[in-house]
Design a protein around this motif. Structure first.
Motif, PDB file in Angstrom:
ATOM      1  N   LYS A 126      16.494  82.834 -68.762  1.00 28.96           N
ATOM      2  CA  LYS A 126      16.367  82.682 -70.290  1.00 28.96           C
ATOM      3  C   LYS A 126      15.968  83.853 -70.836  1.00 28.96           C
ATOM      4  O   LYS A 126      16.429  84.615 -71.979  1.00 28.96           O
ATOM      5  N   LEU A 127      15.012  84.706 -70.296  1.00 30.49           N
ATOM      6  CA  LEU A 127      14.496  86.065 -70.719  1.00 30.49           C
ATOM      7  C   LEU A 127      15.519  87.224 -70.580  1.00 30.49           C
ATOM      8  O   LEU A 127      15.794  87.842 -71.459  1.00 30.49           O
ATOM      9  N   PHE A 131      16.698  88.999 -74.069  1.00 29.65           N
ATOM     10  CA  PHE A 131      16.681  90.588 -73.965  1.00 29.65           C
ATOM     11  C   PHE A 131      17.958  91.320 -73.917  1.00 29.65           C
ATOM     12  O   PHE A 131      17.951  92.546 -74.332  1.00 29.65           O
ATOM     13  N   GLY A 132      18.922  90.838 -73.080  1.00 26.47           N
ATOM     14  CA  GLY A 132      20.294  91.533 -72.687  1.00 26.47           C
ATOM     15  C   GLY A 132      19.706  92.521 -71.820  1.00 26.47           C
ATOM     16  O   GLY A 132      20.321  93.669 -71.636  1.00 26.47           O
ATOM     17  N   GLN A 203      10.478  89.798 -79.568  1.00 32.20           N
ATOM     18  CA  GLN A 203      11.432  88.699 -79.376  1.00 32.20           C
ATOM     19  C   GLN A 203      10.492  87.669 -78.635  1.00 32.20           C
ATOM     20  O   GLN A 203      10.921  86.453 -78.715  1.00 32.20           O
ATOM     21  N   PHE A 204       9.666  88.177 -77.629  1.00 28.96           N
ATOM     22  CA  PHE A 204       9.113  87.119 -76.793  1.00 28.96           C
ATOM     23  C   PHE A 204       8.185  86.349 -77.662  1.00 28.96           C
ATOM     24  O   PHE A 204       7.972  85.276 -77.703  1.00 28.96           O
ATOM     25  N   ASP A 205       7.196  87.222 -78.698  1.00 23.00           N
ATOM     26  CA  ASP A 205       6.233  86.388 -79.245  1.00 23.00           C
ATOM     27  C   ASP A 205       6.987  85.156 -80.234  1.00 23.00           C
ATOM     28  O   ASP A 205       6.255  84.241 -80.437  1.00 23.00           O
ATOM     29  N   SER A 299      21.757  91.063 -63.609  1.00 26.00           N
ATOM     30  CA  SER A 299      20.499  90.091 -63.570  1.00 26.00           C
ATOM     31  C   SER A 299      20.297  89.303 -62.245  1.00 26.00           C
ATOM     32  O   SER A 299      21.528  88.861 -61.565  1.00 26.00           O
ATOM     33  N   GLY A 300      19.206  89.649 -61.718  1.00 18.96           N
ATOM     34  CA  GLY A 300      18.830  88.772 -60.492  1.00 18.96           C
ATOM     35  C   GLY A 300      19.582  89.614 -59.121  1.00 18.96           C
ATOM     36  O   GLY A 300      19.129  89.363 -58.021  1.00 18.96           O
ATOM     37  N   LEU A 301      20.083  90.830 -59.495  1.00 20.65           N
ATOM     38  CA  LEU A 301      20.691  91.618 -58.479  1.00 20.65           C
ATOM     39  C   LEU A 301      19.942  93.147 -58.551  1.00 20.65           C
ATOM     40  O   LEU A 301      19.642  93.604 -57.354  1.00 20.65           O
TER      41      LEU A 301
END
Length: 533
Positions: A126-127, A131-132, A203-205, A299-301
């Protein structure tokens, strides 16, 4: 430098100390004014799986660092006949990422969640989408947001969260700060400011507004500092925390605390663009300092982190490396002991690992998996160590040990293929350090075959991260405004002894055949995870 000169420097408080919390060892390295290691101390430890969480307790952290420092003092006394009572500078580093969350009164709210945990998949996805920008499962912000998603009651009470290095530095100085490299594994950085990306913080807030927390994210994060910055001094309380015997004097300047990725870059002189390093021990990761941004997020790599002086770097990280073959070597040692053989641990490792060089180039059809924990690079939330072979495989000790070394690099190779083949990242040099390279004639050619590129090692490769942290501590007081890369080249590595191994084509081809089987048989590993409790 003579023994007498070193003794005089130590007695005068001119030596510099680096301490690193590794996955299986806390190691302290003392260096002289020529930046050479002159003494050391260590404490062996192991993370625990408690209620499904890989963790170390605060008591273990304190006992470990104080024991390593006590062993260092003994080593100094034994070698040089002087007491270690004061230091020119000091630095703390540790495993990156993870989650240590504290309340207003400084109480740890939940047990330390280390980088090894793969429990934040939902938050990571999700993050990353929000954030892209790739937010790996290991990152501190992923742990925080996963706790939010799970409705964990402690989240509303957080006043501060940090990494292991940040915690130890806080205990020593009272300062809630992080080096930019370690900070880049907590939350994305803005390359322009050298600190956390404010737009992503906003964005997180906004994302967590529905939960009505009494805090904003920026209030919880440690201050971000580049290499060489003033990160505080050793307090009286901090001196007693490190040295309960009470002989260490307060007042020592501290470098910004760093992660093991950053200290690995420093220890291998790999902080300039087109340089890279591979740190191989309990986990394995490659850090490549980038000339330009990657074309897209992976992402994840592939993680995007930073050097200790703030340059962007791509990290391919695998959770598992030497841990499983450590278990096998111990087992073989027990078997040899039953037959009355006497040997040191070093002799046992050297004999068995050297045997791997006699094996078939593709390991004869043997396929082990070293997944003690999950492996994000290949899509596993948890792991099962596994060994598979066909009935007609060449099941020899040489092939078995070679396969253990190859599989230690299997997940890493998955990530490096992206950087080399898809992003066309170019390297002037790739330098290795860590336990994987300790046995001469083994680690370098195996890594070169897996990375299909020449790999170098420095004579100081065995010192690794703690020495790198000591160098950052020396740079803190001796940098005089010079860029970190230039200071390292001139003051540390100008006359360094370097060994470089270029891969042989037959070794590359052998690893590629092994890797094809490794990739295809991941389905077997997945079945083991799903069916073996």
């Amino acid at each position: 430098m003579t023994k007498e000169t070193i003794a005089a420097e130590i007695a005068a408080g001119k030596a510099v100390l680096g301490i690193e919390f590794g996955s299986t060892r806390i190691k302290a390295v003392l260096i002289d004014s020529e930046n050479e290691p002159v003494a050391g101390g260590a404490f062996d430890w192991e993370n625990s799986l408690v209620d499904g969480i890989w963790t170390y307790s605060l008591e273990e952290i304190h006992n470990g660092i104080s024991t390593a420092f006590a062993e260092l003092k003994k080593d100094v006394q034994s070698k040089y006949g002087v007491k270690l009572t004061k230091l020119r500078s000091l630095g703390i580093s540790a495993m990156m990422h993870g989650y240590l969350a504290f309340g207003k009164d400084g109480t740890l709210l939940v047990p330390f969640r280390t980088w090894r945990n793969t429990i934040t998949g939902e938050a990571s996805q999700k993050l990353s989408a929000l954030f892209g920008y790739p937010i790996p499962e290991r990152w501190s912000i992923a742990h925080l947001y996963q706790a939010v998603l799970k409705g964990e009651p402690h989240v509303k009470d957080i006043a501060f969260f940090t990494t292991l290095a940040g915690y130890a530095h806080w205990m020593l100085t009272g300062r809630k700060v992080l080096g930019v490299g370690d900070a880049s594994g907590m939350f994305p950085l803005d390359a322009g400011t050298g600190s956390y990306d404010k737009s992503m913080i906003q964005q997180f807030d906004k994302l967590v507004v529905p939960y009505a927390f009494p805090w904003k994210l920026e209030e919880l994060l440690p201050e971000c500092l580049p290499a060489g910055a003033d990160a505080g001094t050793l307090t009286a309380e901090g001196a007693r925390w490190l040295d309960p015997e009470g002989t260490l004097e307060p007042g020592t300047p501290l470098a910004p605390p760093e992660g093991d990725a950053g200290t690995g870059m420093v220890a291998t002189n790999s902080v300039a663009p087109r340089t890279g390093n591979v740190s191989a021990g309990t986990s394995v990761f490659a850090m490549i300092v980038l000339e330009k941004a990657l074309s897209k997020a992976y992402s994840g790599l592939i993680d995007i982190v930073a050097t200790p002086d703030g340059r962007p770097a791509a990290m391919a990280h695998a959770n598992n490396c030497t841990g499983e073959y450590d278990k096998w070597i111990k087992l073989f040692g027990e078997a040899a002991g039953l037959l009355g053989a006497q040997f040191s641990k070093g002799q046992l490792y050297d004999k068995l690992l050297c045997e791997a060089m006699k094996g078939d180039k593709d390991c004869g059809g043997l396929i082990p998996y070293n997944y003690i924990s999950g492996e994000s690079m290949t899509g596993f939330a948890s792991g099962r160590p596994l060994f598979v072979r066909t009935q007609n495989a060449s099941f020899t000790l040489a092939n078995f040990m070679r396969a253990q070394l190859f599989t230690a690099l299997g997940a890493l190779r998955t990530g490096m293929d992206i950087l080399f083949d898809k992003e066309h990242v170019r390297l002037d040099r790739l330098t290795g350090h860590g336990g994987f390279f300790k046995t001469e004639g083994v680690g370098l050619p195996i890594m070169a075959a897996a990375m299909h590129t020449p790999v170098s090692a420095l004579s100081t490769a065995g010192e690794g991260g703690p020495w790198g942290m000591a160098l950052l501590a020396a740079y803190r007081t001796d940098g005089n405004g010079k860029e970190l890369a230039a200071w390292l080249q001139e003051r540390v590595f100008a006359s360094a002894k370097v060994q470089t191994v270029a891969p042989q084509q037959e070794d590359i081809d052998g690893f590629n055949r092994f890797f094809a089987n490794y990739t295809k048989a991941l389905a077997v590993e997945r079945a083991a995870v799903e069916n073996v409790d």
